[in-house]
Write a protein that holds these residues in place. Structure first.
Motif, PDB file in Angstrom:
ATOM      1  N   LEU A   1     -17.887  -6.176  33.669  1.00  0.00           N
ATOM      2  CA  LEU A   1     -18.586  -7.434  33.916  1.00  0.00           C
ATOM      3  C   LEU A   1     -19.698  -7.207  34.933  1.00  0.00           C
ATOM      4  O   LEU A   1     -19.508  -6.496  35.908  1.00  0.00           O
ATOM      5  N   ASP A   2     -20.849  -7.831  34.681  1.00  0.00           N
ATOM      6  CA  ASP A   2     -22.003  -7.672  35.570  1.00  0.00           C
ATOM      7  C   ASP A   2     -22.684  -9.031  35.730  1.00  0.00           C
ATOM      8  O   ASP A   2     -23.202  -9.587  34.763  1.00  0.00           O
ATOM      9  N   ASP A   3     -22.664  -9.558  36.943  1.00  0.00           N
ATOM     10  CA  ASP A   3     -23.346 -10.824  37.209  1.00  0.00           C
ATOM     11  C   ASP A   3     -24.498 -10.639  38.196  1.00  0.00           C
ATOM     12  O   ASP A   3     -24.905 -11.561  38.896  1.00  0.00           O
ATOM     13  N   SER A   4     -25.047  -9.440  38.229  1.00  0.00           N
ATOM     14  CA  SER A   4     -26.083  -9.112  39.217  1.00  0.00           C
ATOM     15  C   SER A   4     -27.446  -9.731  38.898  1.00  0.00           C
ATOM     16  O   SER A   4     -28.337  -9.678  39.734  1.00  0.00           O
ATOM     17  N   ARG A   5     -27.612 -10.343  37.724  1.00  0.00           N
ATOM     18  CA  ARG A   5     -28.896 -10.965  37.401  1.00  0.00           C
ATOM     19  C   ARG A   5     -29.067 -12.317  38.065  1.00  0.00           C
ATOM     20  O   ARG A   5     -30.122 -12.917  37.985  1.00  0.00           O
ATOM     21  N   GLY A   6     -28.005 -12.820  38.714  1.00  0.00           N
ATOM     22  CA  GLY A   6     -28.138 -14.066  39.454  1.00  0.00           C
ATOM     23  C   GLY A   6     -27.094 -15.093  39.079  1.00  0.00           C
ATOM     24  O   GLY A   6     -26.317 -14.898  38.148  1.00  0.00           O
TER      25      GLY A   6
ATOM     26  N   ALA B   1     -20.955  -9.300  29.755  1.00  0.00           N
ATOM     27  CA  ALA B   1     -19.601  -8.793  29.518  1.00  0.00           C
ATOM     28  C   ALA B   1     -19.705  -7.713  28.445  1.00  0.00           C
ATOM     29  O   ALA B   1     -20.175  -7.980  27.338  1.00  0.00           O
ATOM     30  N   THR B   2     -19.294  -6.497  28.797  1.00  0.00           N
ATOM     31  CA  THR B   2     -19.347  -5.381  27.857  1.00  0.00           C
ATOM     32  C   THR B   2     -17.925  -4.950  27.549  1.00  0.00           C
ATOM     33  O   THR B   2     -17.150  -4.650  28.448  1.00  0.00           O
ATOM     34  N   MET B   3     -17.604  -4.945  26.253  1.00  0.00           N
ATOM     35  CA  MET B   3     -16.279  -4.564  25.796  1.00  0.00           C
ATOM     36  C   MET B   3     -16.371  -3.268  25.003  1.00  0.00           C
ATOM     37  O   MET B   3     -17.267  -3.119  24.166  1.00  0.00           O
ATOM     38  N   ARG B   4     -15.434  -2.364  25.273  1.00  0.00           N
ATOM     39  CA  ARG B   4     -15.377  -1.093  24.544  1.00  0.00           C
ATOM     40  C   ARG B   4     -13.978  -0.939  23.979  1.00  0.00           C
ATOM     41  O   ARG B   4     -12.997  -1.292  24.621  1.00  0.00           O
ATOM     42  N   ASP B   5     -13.918  -0.390  22.773  1.00  0.00           N
ATOM     43  CA  ASP B   5     -12.610  -0.185  22.159  1.00  0.00           C
ATOM     44  C   ASP B   5     -12.672   1.028  21.250  1.00  0.00           C
ATOM     45  O   ASP B   5     -13.751   1.449  20.822  1.00  0.00           O
ATOM     46  N   THR B   6     -11.507   1.564  20.973  1.00  0.00           N
ATOM     47  CA  THR B   6     -11.377   2.676  20.045  1.00  0.00           C
ATOM     48  C   THR B   6     -10.509   2.205  18.891  1.00  0.00           C
ATOM     49  O   THR B   6      -9.441   1.629  19.110  1.00  0.00           O
TER      50      THR B   6
ATOM     51  N   ASP C   1     -22.108  -8.989  25.526  1.00  0.00           N
ATOM     52  CA  ASP C   1     -22.541 -10.386  25.512  1.00  0.00           C
ATOM     53  C   ASP C   1     -23.275 -10.642  26.815  1.00  0.00           C
ATOM     54  O   ASP C   1     -22.718 -10.445  27.891  1.00  0.00           O
ATOM     55  N   GLU C   2     -24.500 -11.084  26.705  1.00  0.00           N
ATOM     56  CA  GLU C   2     -25.321 -11.352  27.888  1.00  0.00           C
ATOM     57  C   GLU C   2     -25.716 -12.824  27.860  1.00  0.00           C
ATOM     58  O   GLU C   2     -26.278 -13.296  26.870  1.00  0.00           O
ATOM     59  N   TRP C   3     -25.393 -13.548  28.944  1.00  0.00           N
ATOM     60  CA  TRP C   3     -25.743 -14.964  29.025  1.00  0.00           C
ATOM     61  C   TRP C   3     -26.662 -15.222  30.202  1.00  0.00           C
ATOM     62  O   TRP C   3     -26.415 -14.744  31.294  1.00  0.00           O
ATOM     63  N   GLY C   4     -27.704 -15.983  29.933  1.00  0.00           N
ATOM     64  CA  GLY C   4     -28.611 -16.411  30.980  1.00  0.00           C
ATOM     65  C   GLY C   4     -28.134 -17.719  31.588  1.00  0.00           C
ATOM     66  O   GLY C   4     -27.146 -18.313  31.152  1.00  0.00           O
ATOM     67  N   ALA C   5     -28.863 -18.170  32.587  1.00  0.00           N
ATOM     68  CA  ALA C   5     -28.509 -19.406  33.289  1.00  0.00           C
ATOM     69  C   ALA C   5     -28.715 -20.618  32.380  1.00  0.00           C
ATOM     70  O   ALA C   5     -29.527 -20.593  31.451  1.00  0.00           O
TER      71      ALA C   5
END
Length: 164
Positions: free
Chosen positions: A41-46, A52-57, A81-85
């Motif tokens: 998870l990365d919320d550094s854009r504000g 949310a990045t999901m990885r699976d095998t 999945d990338e969501w803006g404000a």
């Protein structure tokens, strides 16, 4: 040649609550609580944003027969999945997907938009599989899987909001 698609799902909650859910770390952590190592998870854009990045095998035995013919061993897949404000009555997003073991690329725009007391999730994009002869058939399969994924996302959001 890439296959395009458009999917739309209605979510039975107002846009502010739906957007707060898709940008909530706890929502995504709950969805992946049995495999937290598969989620970044990365919320550094504000404020009000989240990626949310999901990885699976996926083991070969779990793949459809057509895909097993062109993939040897495991398939490693990634979805982001990338969501803006939230901007008034809508929020823009992006969904991307790829895999190793088979050259597939999924690229979508996503929009949450208010429609009265409910929210509409619109997803438009394309899938491309660069494999001679069977790539188009696999693209059709992946396109259907993306539609299923959008419905599962709606269900997860509604369950989360219904339980809160």
């Amino acid at each position: 040649m890439a296959k395009s698609f458009d999917y739309s799902e209605q979510i039975a909650y107002p846009i502010d609550r739906v957007h707060a859910t898709v940008t909530d770390r706890a929502f995504w952590q709950h969805r992946f609580e049995e495999a937290p190592e598969k989620l970044t998870l990365d919320d550094s854009r504000g404020p009000g944003t989240l990626t949310a990045t999901m990885r699976d095998t996926i083991g070969a035995s779990s793949l459809p027969g057509l895909v097993r013919k062109v993939v040897s061993g495991e398939l490693k897949v990634e979805r982001a999945d990338e969501w803006g404000a939230l901007d008034g009555d809508h929020a823009d997003g992006r969904i991307s997907g790829s895999s190793t073991g088979i050259p597939v690329k999924i690229d979508c725009t996503s929009v949450l938009r208010a429609s009265g007391d409910v929210t509409v999730l619109d997803v438009s994009g394309s899938v491309q599989v660069k494999i001679p002869l069977v790539g188009g058939q696999i693209e059709s399969l992946v396109r259907k899987l993306v539609g299923d994924m959008v419905g599962q996302d709606r269900d997860a959001i509604e369950k989360w909001l219904g339980d809160s």
